[in-house]
Enzyme design. Sequence first.
Site, PDB file in Angstrom:
ATOM      1  N   GLU A   1       0.230   3.584   1.790  1.00  0.00           N
ATOM      2  CA  GLU A   1       0.332   3.991   3.198  1.00  0.00           C
ATOM      3  C   GLU A   1       1.739   3.731   3.756  1.00  0.00           C
ATOM      4  OE1 GLU A   1      -1.934   5.427   5.702  1.00  0.00           O
ATOM      5  OE2 GLU A   1      -2.546   6.166   3.754  1.00  0.00           O
TER       6      GLU A   1
ATOM      7  N   TYR B   1      -1.506   0.225  10.618  1.00  0.00           N
ATOM      8  CA  TYR B   1      -1.770  -0.417   9.321  1.00  0.00           C
ATOM      9  C   TYR B   1      -0.559  -0.281   8.400  1.00  0.00           C
ATOM     10  CZ  TYR B   1      -3.659  -0.945   4.573  1.00  0.00           C
ATOM     11  OH  TYR B   1      -3.853  -1.317   3.262  1.00  0.00           O
TER      12      TYR B   1
ATOM     13  N   SER C   1       0.815  -1.221   0.000  1.00  0.00           N
ATOM     14  CA  SER C   1       0.000   0.000   0.000  1.00  0.00           C
ATOM     15  C   SER C   1       0.847   1.269   0.000  1.00  0.00           C
ATOM     16  CB  SER C   1      -0.870  -0.024   1.261  1.00  0.00           C
ATOM     17  OG  SER C   1      -1.441   1.228   1.497  1.00  0.00           O
TER      18      SER C   1
HETATM   19  P1  NAP Z   1     -11.472  -4.439   1.889  1.00  0.00           P
HETATM   20  O1  NAP Z   1     -12.626  -4.089   1.008  1.00  0.00           O
HETATM   21  O2  NAP Z   1     -11.428  -3.912   3.280  1.00  0.00           O
HETATM   22  O3  NAP Z   1     -11.407  -6.046   1.946  1.00  0.00           O
HETATM   23  C1  NAP Z   1     -10.588  -6.705   2.867  1.00  0.00           C
HETATM   24  C2  NAP Z   1     -10.826  -8.193   2.747  1.00  0.00           C
HETATM   25  O4  NAP Z   1     -10.007  -8.860   3.727  1.00  0.00           O
HETATM   26  C3  NAP Z   1     -12.268  -8.632   3.028  1.00  0.00           C
HETATM   27  O5  NAP Z   1     -12.580  -9.712   2.195  1.00  0.00           O
HETATM   28  C4  NAP Z   1     -12.186  -9.100   4.469  1.00  0.00           C
HETATM   29  O6  NAP Z   1     -13.188 -10.047   4.828  1.00  0.00           O
HETATM   30  C5  NAP Z   1     -10.819  -9.779   4.456  1.00  0.00           C
HETATM   31  N1  NAP Z   1     -10.257  -9.997   5.776  1.00  0.00           N
HETATM   32  C6  NAP Z   1     -10.254  -9.156   6.831  1.00  0.00           C
HETATM   33  N2  NAP Z   1      -9.661  -9.746   7.899  1.00  0.00           N
HETATM   34  C7  NAP Z   1      -9.292 -10.977   7.500  1.00  0.00           C
HETATM   35  C8  NAP Z   1      -8.673 -12.063   8.149  1.00  0.00           C
HETATM   36  N3  NAP Z   1      -8.342 -12.027   9.439  1.00  0.00           N
HETATM   37  N4  NAP Z   1      -8.433 -13.186   7.429  1.00  0.00           N
HETATM   38  C9  NAP Z   1      -8.811 -13.276   6.123  1.00  0.00           C
HETATM   39  N5  NAP Z   1      -9.403 -12.279   5.463  1.00  0.00           N
HETATM   40  C10 NAP Z   1      -9.653 -11.147   6.146  1.00  0.00           C
HETATM   41  O7  NAP Z   1     -10.099  -4.046   1.206  1.00  0.00           O
HETATM   42  P2  NAP Z   1      -9.792  -3.695  -0.338  1.00  0.00           P
HETATM   43  O8  NAP Z   1     -10.002  -2.242  -0.535  1.00  0.00           O
HETATM   44  O9  NAP Z   1     -10.454  -4.685  -1.206  1.00  0.00           O
HETATM   45  O10 NAP Z   1      -8.206  -3.925  -0.385  1.00  0.00           O
HETATM   46  C11 NAP Z   1      -7.650  -5.190  -0.709  1.00  0.00           C
HETATM   47  C12 NAP Z   1      -6.232  -5.275  -0.160  1.00  0.00           C
HETATM   48  O11 NAP Z   1      -5.444  -4.230  -0.724  1.00  0.00           O
HETATM   49  C13 NAP Z   1      -6.110  -5.090   1.349  1.00  0.00           C
HETATM   50  O12 NAP Z   1      -5.028  -5.865   1.777  1.00  0.00           O
HETATM   51  C14 NAP Z   1      -5.780  -3.622   1.514  1.00  0.00           C
HETATM   52  O13 NAP Z   1      -5.094  -3.417   2.726  1.00  0.00           O
HETATM   53  C15 NAP Z   1      -4.905  -3.409   0.296  1.00  0.00           C
HETATM   54  N6  NAP Z   1      -4.880  -2.065  -0.285  1.00  0.00           N
HETATM   55  C16 NAP Z   1      -6.049  -1.416  -0.566  1.00  0.00           C
HETATM   56  C17 NAP Z   1      -6.003  -0.188  -1.183  1.00  0.00           C
HETATM   57  C18 NAP Z   1      -7.268   0.553  -1.553  1.00  0.00           C
HETATM   58  O14 NAP Z   1      -7.187   1.762  -1.820  1.00  0.00           O
HETATM   59  N7  NAP Z   1      -8.404  -0.118  -1.632  1.00  0.00           N
HETATM   60  C19 NAP Z   1      -4.763   0.392  -1.519  1.00  0.00           C
HETATM   61  C20 NAP Z   1      -3.598  -0.318  -1.231  1.00  0.00           C
HETATM   62  C21 NAP Z   1      -3.666  -1.556  -0.631  1.00  0.00           C
HETATM   63  P3  NAP Z   1     -14.666  -9.559   5.341  1.00  0.00           P
HETATM   64  O15 NAP Z   1     -15.436  -9.206   4.096  1.00  0.00           O
HETATM   65  O16 NAP Z   1     -15.177 -10.748   6.052  1.00  0.00           O
HETATM   66  O17 NAP Z   1     -14.448  -8.378   6.224  1.00  0.00           O
HETATM   67  O1  F7E Z   2      -9.042   8.168   4.038  1.00  0.00           O
HETATM   68  C1  F7E Z   2      -9.438  11.602   5.257  1.00  0.00           C
HETATM   69  C2  F7E Z   2      -8.517  10.678   6.033  1.00  0.00           C
HETATM   70  O2  F7E Z   2     -10.051   6.087   4.962  1.00  0.00           O
HETATM   71  C3  F7E Z   2      -8.524   9.033   3.050  1.00  0.00           C
HETATM   72  C4  F7E Z   2      -7.281   2.178   2.536  1.00  0.00           C
HETATM   73  O3  F7E Z   2      -7.852   1.491   1.450  1.00  0.00           O
HETATM   74  O4  F7E Z   2      -6.068   3.662   1.087  1.00  0.00           O
HETATM   75  C5  F7E Z   2      -7.019   3.611   2.136  1.00  0.00           C
HETATM   76  O5  F7E Z   2      -6.546   4.302   3.275  1.00  0.00           O
HETATM   77  C6  F7E Z   2      -8.246  10.401   3.652  1.00  0.00           C
HETATM   78  C7  F7E Z   2      -7.477  10.368   4.968  1.00  0.00           C
HETATM   79  O6  F7E Z   2      -8.360   5.969   3.058  1.00  0.00           O
HETATM   80  C8  F7E Z   2     -12.743  11.250   6.683  1.00  0.00           C
HETATM   81  O7  F7E Z   2      -8.002  11.337   7.182  1.00  0.00           O
HETATM   82  C9  F7E Z   2     -11.428  12.874   6.096  1.00  0.00           C
HETATM   83  O8  F7E Z   2      -6.512  11.360   4.950  1.00  0.00           O
HETATM   84  O9  F7E Z   2     -10.603   6.787   2.588  1.00  0.00           O
HETATM   85  P1  F7E Z   2      -9.615   6.707   3.679  1.00  0.00           P
HETATM   86  P2  F7E Z   2      -6.828   5.859   3.521  1.00  0.00           P
HETATM   87  O10 F7E Z   2      -6.650   6.108   4.957  1.00  0.00           O
HETATM   88  O11 F7E Z   2      -6.037   6.685   2.567  1.00  0.00           O
HETATM   89  C10 F7E Z   2      -4.803   3.074   1.390  1.00  0.00           C
HETATM   90  C11 F7E Z   2      -3.933   3.186   0.164  1.00  0.00           C
HETATM   91  C12 F7E Z   2      -4.902   1.721   1.954  1.00  0.00           C
HETATM   92  O12 F7E Z   2      -4.021   0.888   1.765  1.00  0.00           O
HETATM   93  C13 F7E Z   2      -5.986   1.481   2.935  1.00  0.00           C
HETATM   94  O13 F7E Z   2      -6.254   0.096   3.075  1.00  0.00           O
HETATM   95  O14 F7E Z   2      -9.510  10.997   3.975  1.00  0.00           O
HETATM   96  N1  F7E Z   2     -10.781  11.705   5.816  1.00  0.00           N
HETATM   97  N2  F7E Z   2     -12.625  12.616   6.633  1.00  0.00           N
HETATM   98  C14 F7E Z   2     -11.570  10.682   6.156  1.00  0.00           C
HETATM   99  N3  F7E Z   2     -11.408   9.350   6.046  1.00  0.00           N
HETATM  100  C15 F7E Z   2     -12.406   8.552   6.472  1.00  0.00           C
HETATM  101  N4  F7E Z   2     -12.279   7.193   6.343  1.00  0.00           N
HETATM  102  N5  F7E Z   2     -13.570   9.064   7.011  1.00  0.00           N
HETATM  103  C16 F7E Z   2     -13.786  10.403   7.131  1.00  0.00           C
HETATM  104  O15 F7E Z   2     -14.810  10.841   7.618  1.00  0.00           O
END
Ligand code: NAP
Ligand code: F7E
Length: 336
Positions: A132, A154, A130
């Site tokens: 992050e 995270y 990520s």
């Molecule tokens: P998501 O919608 O939160 O999905 C997470 C998945 O992980 C869900 O299927 C969840 O199951 C499963 N999970 C949670 N805890 C688990 C455990 N203990 N054992 C097995 N599975 C578990 O995340 P996403 O947005 O699809 O992201 C996919 C991956 O990419 C994640 O690893 C995330 O950290 C990473 N990532 C995401 C982003 C982004 O912007 N979306 C960017 C960079 C990296 P449940 O449905 O049961 O909760």
């Molecule tokens: O926040 C700000 C918050 O929770 C984005 C995950 O998929 O992307 C995701 O992480 C920004 C942050 O995503 C609210 O403070 C303001 O600056 O949508 P987010 P994230 O934290 O960037 C990365 C790449 C991952 O890997 C992660 O799994 O938005 N923000 N107000 C807020 N965020 C949330 N959630 N809620 C608010 O009300």
Amino acid sequence: MKKALITGITGQDGSYLSDLLLEKDYEVYGIIRRSSSFNTGRIDHVYEDPHVPNRRLTLMYGDLSDSGCLSSILNRIQPDEVYNLGAQSHVRVSFDTPEYTSDVVGMGTIRLLEAIRHCGIKPKFYQASSSEMFGKVMEVPQTEKTPFYPRSPYGVAKLFGYWATVNYREAYDLFACNGILFNHESPRRGETFVTRKITRAAARIKLGLQETLYLGNLDAKRDWGFAKDYVEAMWLMLQQDRPDDYVIATGETHSVREFVEEVFSYLELNWEEHVEIDPRYLRPTEVDLLIGDPSKARRQLNWQPKVTFRDLARIMVDADLGLAEQEKAAGKRLTW
Ligand code: NAP
Ligand code: F7E
């Protein structure tokens, strides 16, 4: 026929990736967690769509915190490709559950890599790393060579998973890749991530179902792309001759405020009449600015994002307007 195993198949990316792999004629196996309520809403369409051969999707119970189950699933399936997408993926929540997040995200990756190492074959491995990990950024834009500085439990746990993946590649000659994906969104995005929270609330406000949207830091800037584009990059990484790590991003950055403005103006609403700041949504340490440089992926994978910032906001609003209309008709809150 190739076999793929996906952890996190019920999540946003897992659902789009399984759609893609089924289209490519893979047999897809997904690990799901036992839950007291249904958690397969994002993949149920596979069973409902007559054009998708659902017999090629198999779901198995398991968890990244349980090494025994990971080993037995790997031994039984003997997949060609493993995509590790499972995670407690909410950054704010990781401050509330740091130990659990580290266990699933960090140790979970090692457990899966060990299960792969001992399963008798050498499947290709994709790790969902990520942006992050860049956290308090040391360079703008961020590339594969930018030093890391995570700002949340995270981010720290993802860094552990990243290095575990690099180490298993070097130590055991595993075809293991890190996709360093920047934020990617869609109508299937979880409702507590900021983009979906905004599009969901704005659509409900438009239809008179809600008055106010509470947000945290509006100044944070993110490089937002479309999830469907990004899962294609995951697959491409595993089709190369050599394993490598890639930044996947759009190369553009926008603030949360800009996303709010885009969404509310598309709906012909004045956001300032509806948005309030609630300090509960602020984080102990924030990631202020992310912007990725995807040129390596463009060059080596021939990958590039197709959906722009404006189109992404509109795709999400249109889907959430549809959902809000259904809610209005049903007289209750719905998901999906
Ligand atoms: P998501 O919608 O939160 O999905 C997470 C998945 O992980 C869900 O299927 C969840 O199951 C499963 N999970 C949670 N805890 C688990 C455990 N203990 N054992 C097995 N599975 C578990 O995340 P996403 O947005 O699809 O992201 C996919 C991956 O990419 C994640 O690893 C995330 O950290 C990473 N990532 C995401 C982003 C982004 O912007 N979306 C960017 C960079 C990296 P449940 O449905 O049961 O909760
Ligand atoms: O926040 C700000 C918050 O929770 C984005 C995950 O998929 O992307 C995701 O992480 C920004 C942050 O995503 C609210 O403070 C303001 O600056 O949508 P987010 P994230 O934290 O960037 C990365 C790449 C991952 O890997 C992660 O799994 O938005 N923000 N107000 C807020 N965020 C949330 N959630 N809620 C608010 O009300």
